[in-house]
Design a protein around this motif. Structure first.
Motif, PDB file in Angstrom:
ATOM      1  N   ASP A 156      -1.140 -52.446  19.585  1.00 21.30           N
ATOM      2  CA  ASP A 156      -1.610 -51.115  19.999  1.00 21.30           C
ATOM      3  C   ASP A 156      -0.521 -50.052  19.986  1.00 21.30           C
ATOM      4  OD1 ASP A 156      -3.923 -52.516  20.405  1.00 21.30           O
ATOM      5  OD2 ASP A 156      -3.845 -52.431  22.586  1.00 21.30           O
ATOM      6  N   CYS A 213      -0.018 -51.494   6.178  1.00 21.38           N
ATOM      7  CA  CYS A 213       0.468 -50.826   7.392  1.00 21.38           C
ATOM      8  C   CYS A 213       1.959 -50.510   7.303  1.00 21.38           C
ATOM      9  CB  CYS A 213       0.203 -51.705   8.612  1.00 21.38           C
ATOM     10  SG  CYS A 213       0.704 -50.927  10.156  1.00 21.38           S
ATOM     11  N   CYS A 220       0.336 -48.828  16.246  1.00 23.85           N
ATOM     12  CA  CYS A 220      -0.690 -48.245  15.375  1.00 23.85           C
ATOM     13  C   CYS A 220      -0.783 -46.738  15.618  1.00 23.85           C
ATOM     14  CB  CYS A 220      -2.047 -48.890  15.621  1.00 23.85           C
ATOM     15  SG  CYS A 220      -3.361 -48.226  14.572  1.00 23.85           S
ATOM     16  N   ILE A 263      -3.748 -56.200  15.761  1.00 25.64           N
ATOM     17  CA  ILE A 263      -3.037 -54.927  15.771  1.00 25.64           C
ATOM     18  C   ILE A 263      -2.282 -54.756  17.069  1.00 25.64           C
ATOM     19  CG2 ILE A 263      -3.298 -52.417  15.737  1.00 25.64           C
ATOM     20  CD1 ILE A 263      -5.620 -52.766  13.859  1.00 25.64           C
ATOM     21  N   ARG A 265      -7.020 -45.430  16.957  1.00 29.13           N
ATOM     22  CA  ARG A 265      -6.298 -46.455  16.212  1.00 29.13           C
ATOM     23  C   ARG A 265      -7.292 -47.386  15.528  1.00 29.13           C
ATOM     24  NH1 ARG A 265      -6.252 -51.490  18.422  1.00 29.13           N
ATOM     25  NH2 ARG A 265      -6.859 -51.685  20.578  1.00 29.13           N
ATOM     26  N   TYR A 274     -12.051 -48.039  12.457  1.00 27.53           N
ATOM     27  CA  TYR A 274     -11.290 -47.060  13.219  1.00 27.53           C
ATOM     28  C   TYR A 274     -12.043 -46.721  14.494  1.00 27.53           C
ATOM     29  CZ  TYR A 274      -8.963 -42.746  14.559  1.00 27.53           C
ATOM     30  OH  TYR A 274      -8.297 -41.781  15.268  1.00 27.53           O
ATOM     31  N   ALA A 317       2.343 -52.594  12.306  1.00 26.80           N
ATOM     32  CA  ALA A 317       1.552 -52.773  13.521  1.00 26.80           C
ATOM     33  C   ALA A 317       0.621 -53.979  13.455  1.00 26.80           C
ATOM     34  CB  ALA A 317       0.724 -51.511  13.794  1.00 26.80           C
ATOM     35  N   ILE A 318       0.454 -54.563  12.266  1.00 25.91           N
ATOM     36  CA  ILE A 318      -0.479 -55.679  12.103  1.00 25.91           C
ATOM     37  C   ILE A 318       0.300 -56.965  11.875  1.00 25.91           C
ATOM     38  CG2 ILE A 318      -2.405 -56.595  10.774  1.00 25.91           C
ATOM     39  CD1 ILE A 318      -3.092 -53.692  10.028  1.00 25.91           C
ATOM     40  N   CYS A 340      -5.157 -49.286   6.535  1.00 28.13           N
ATOM     41  CA  CYS A 340      -5.570 -50.690   6.530  1.00 28.13           C
ATOM     42  C   CYS A 340      -7.072 -50.861   6.333  1.00 28.13           C
ATOM     43  CB  CYS A 340      -5.133 -51.357   7.824  1.00 28.13           C
ATOM     44  SG  CYS A 340      -5.701 -50.512   9.317  1.00 28.13           S
TER      45      CYS A 340
END
Length: 112
Positions: A43, A87, A46, A41, A69, A63, A91-92, A52
């Protein structure tokens, strides 16, 4: 057909509806292998929407209220990419497993 250790195929279905994963967990069969990638991820991208988390069929995404996040446990991640698809902020990313020196050679599955 397929020769070991090559994985013949890996679908991106979800655990509740995937009979193969469901029965493997219920009976403790350990025959899945991880891909050569692991989810990571970014940062700054996210937003903590948690989409996700429910999509991960291996329980690798959780989480963190402290960080606000999602976080990925690379030891549980199979690199299937289903979390990445969920996502909306992109972000992934899937990163080659060998970039994580602690995970080197970690391609065997152990359901816990």
């Amino acid at each position: 057909m397929y020769k070991k250790p090559i994985v013949g195929g890996f679908c991106n279905c979800e655990a509740p509806s995937c009979y193969a994963i469901k029965i493997s967990r219920e009976r403790g069969w350990n025959f899945y292998k991880r891909s050569h990638f692991v989810a990571n991820i970014e940062d700054s991208k996210c937003i903590g929407c948690k989409e996700c988390i429910s999509r991960c069929q291996f329980g690798a995404v959780s989480y963190s209220p402290t960080l606000n996040r999602a976080v990925i446990n690379p030891w549980k991640c199979f690199g299937c990419g289903v979390c990445r698809i969920a996502c909306e902020n992109d972000a992934i990313k899937l990163i080659p497993r060998e970039k994580f020196s602690l995970l080197e050679g970690c391609l065997v599955v152990l359901f816990t």
